[in-house]
Design an enzyme around this catalytic site. Structure first.
Site, mmCIF file in Angstrom:
data_model
loop_
_atom_site.group_PDB
_atom_site.id
_atom_site.type_symbol
_atom_site.label_atom_id
_atom_site.label_comp_id
_atom_site.label_asym_id
_atom_site.label_seq_id
_atom_site.Cartn_x
_atom_site.Cartn_y
_atom_site.Cartn_z
ATOM 1 N N CYS A 171 0.815 -1.220 0.000
ATOM 2 C CA CYS A 171 0.000 0.000 0.000
ATOM 3 C C CYS A 171 0.846 1.266 0.000
ATOM 4 C CB CYS A 171 -0.960 0.045 1.172
ATOM 5 S SG CYS A 171 -2.114 1.416 0.966
ATOM 6 N N CYS B 33 -6.086 2.415 -3.947
ATOM 7 C CA CYS B 33 -5.530 2.978 -2.728
ATOM 8 C C CYS B 33 -6.488 4.048 -2.228
ATOM 9 C CB CYS B 33 -4.151 3.566 -3.044
ATOM 10 S SG CYS B 33 -3.330 4.167 -1.560
#
Ligand code: UQ1
Length: 444
Positions: free
Chosen positions: A195, A376
């Site tokens: 991430c 994201c």
């Protein structure tokens, strides 16, 4: 019981591997066979195992999961912990409880892979052979990649934390909330991490907290008790130009200092040392540090015949099948897929891999293709989220853009509720059970 299972599932082509093992291993080692062995019980492992089971093509114990963990964590929630929006204890569940009783669970580490002979060994020496292997053990977070970081994290009095760990994500909350004045430094390493937006998500949540507490004034940061710096090993705020432009705009608007191509290598007391691309060293004083260590493939993957040069499981980026061993598959953080490593990516990867494996087991070629989809949901403060969604090549692929014609680079409150409330709920209730396909909605 176990040996009966082994006998029932033993495939003729497995026999030489079993013999080989019997010669090479301790006398008390046990050999077992499964149609499918899934190495890893994280987001990818649970999604894939349960999707395979739901295909109706497998009976009890034909699919096995191997994972040494006691807990399964909802890692996308750890940024929310730092922001004081979730409790870390609510984001983990005992792994054994998430595994359908029809799946065989080996609560062990993998020792070695033997893809030529279709078996893996466990840390106790047992041998597990397979017809199909799924390698999804995730990624290793290397805390020692930053000198002094493990000690600073463990030191209760040091204002150093990281959300990349269950142990320290709440230290981030505590240090952010207790902070009154000085330099707050948030880092992101050069190289691949899970991430890629998370290092700045935590910064924006802290920014919101300090601003509300009257400790930070975006329009006049130099007069504020707190100053904020984002130091990243990368050249930009984000890897996708569209979202990077928006995040850079926010950074400037909010008076946050940006240090680009600054890769954190060590911490000594209140001094952080960075290395620039040419090797030059730069130091900075901090009064609060949120650090993100380097990450990479686990050694048992990296050192195996399955790995590419960088240590990732070397799969075709569309079919998710291993380039050399056609009965080996990979997705998620361990796979050599040139896209951002997120749980959202797994929602798109798992159905493709499952469909291709099932075809392959029927002697057909893989047909389903993965386009690199990942997402994201970037918390940017003020209860808003910028919902970055993109595919290979950093090309935006926006679910709600396509549905409603909106621009997802604009932070929104609705996306914040998706991130904070909907995704954790759908993950726990459906994704780990194999019935959530991300942007495609519920499956089967
Ligand atoms: C998603 O499905 C998911 O998992 C539950 C996430 O959480 C980690 C996400 O961040 C995203 C973006 C998705 C994708 C789903 C939709 C509806 C865009």
């Amino acid at each position: 019981m176990a040996s009966r299972t082994a006998k029932r599932l033993v495939a003729p082509q497995m026999v030489p591997a079993v013999r080989h093992f019997a010669i090479a291993s301790p006398v008390n080692a046990i050999a077992r066979n499964h149609k499918v062995v899934v190495v890893g019980g994280g987001s990818a492992g649970l999604s894939v195992s349960h999707q395979l089971l739901r295909s109706g093509k497998f009976t009890k114990d034909e699919i096995a999961i191997v994972d040494p963990a006691e807990w399964h964590h909802y890692q996308p929630g750890w940024t929310l912990v730092a922001g004081g929006l979730k409790k870390k204890e609510d984001l983990r569940r005992p792994l054994a409880g998430l595994i359908d009783p029809k799946l065989k669970f080996y609560n062990h580490k993998v020792g070695t892979f033997h893809p030529e002979e279709n078996f893996v060994t466990l840390d106790n020496g047992d041998m597990i052979s397979y017809e199909q292997l799924v390698v999804v053990p995730g990624f290793h977070v290397d805390f020692s990649s930053v000198k002094g970081l493990p000690e600073a994290l463990a030191d209760k009095n040091a204002p150093v934390s990281t959300i990349y760990s269950y142990n320290y994500c709440d230290k981030a909350t505590n240090t952010i909330q207790a902070f009154r004045k000085g330099n707050a430094l948030f880092t992101q390493p050069a190289g691949v991490i899970k991430c890629a937006g998370a290092p700045q998500k935590v910064m924006w949540l802290a920014w919101e907290h300090w601003r509300r507490a009257g400790l930070y004034n975006s329009s006049n940061p130099s007069s504020s008790p707190i100053r904020i710096t984002f130091a990243t090993g990368l050249p930009t705020m984000f890897g996708v130009p569209k979202y990077s432009a928006k995040l850079e705009e926010l950074r400037k608007e909010r008076g946050v200092e940006g240090l680009f191509q600054h890769d954190l290598v060590s911490i000594d007391g209140n001094t952080a040392t960075f290395v620039r691309p040419e090797g030059e060293k730069v130091t900075r004083k901090f009064d609060l540090l949120h650090a993100v260590p380097k990450m990479g493939p686990h050694a048992f993957v990296k050192n195996s015949a399955l790995a590419d040069q960088a240590g990732y499981v070397d799969v075709d980026q569309e079919t998710l099948r291993h380039k050399k061993y056609h009965n080996v598959w990979s997705l998620g953080d361990a796979a050599s897929l040139p896209t951002s490593k997120t749980a959202a990516a797994i929602t798109a990867q798992a159905p493709v891999m499952v469909s291709n494996m099932l075809r392959s087991m029927e002697g057909k070629e893989p047909e389903s293709t993965y386009d690199g989809y990942t997402s994201c949901p970037l918390t940017v403060g003020d209860s808003k989220v910028l919902l970055a969604e993109f595919k290979y090549g950093g090309v935006p692929k926006e679910t709600f853009g396509e549905m409603f014609g909106i621009d997802q680079a604009t932070p929104r409150r609705a996306f914040y509720h998706l991130k904070k409330d909907f995704f954790p709920w759908v993950y726990n209730k459906y994704m780990v059970k194999g019935t959530w396909g991300g942007p495609k909605g519920w499956i089967r």
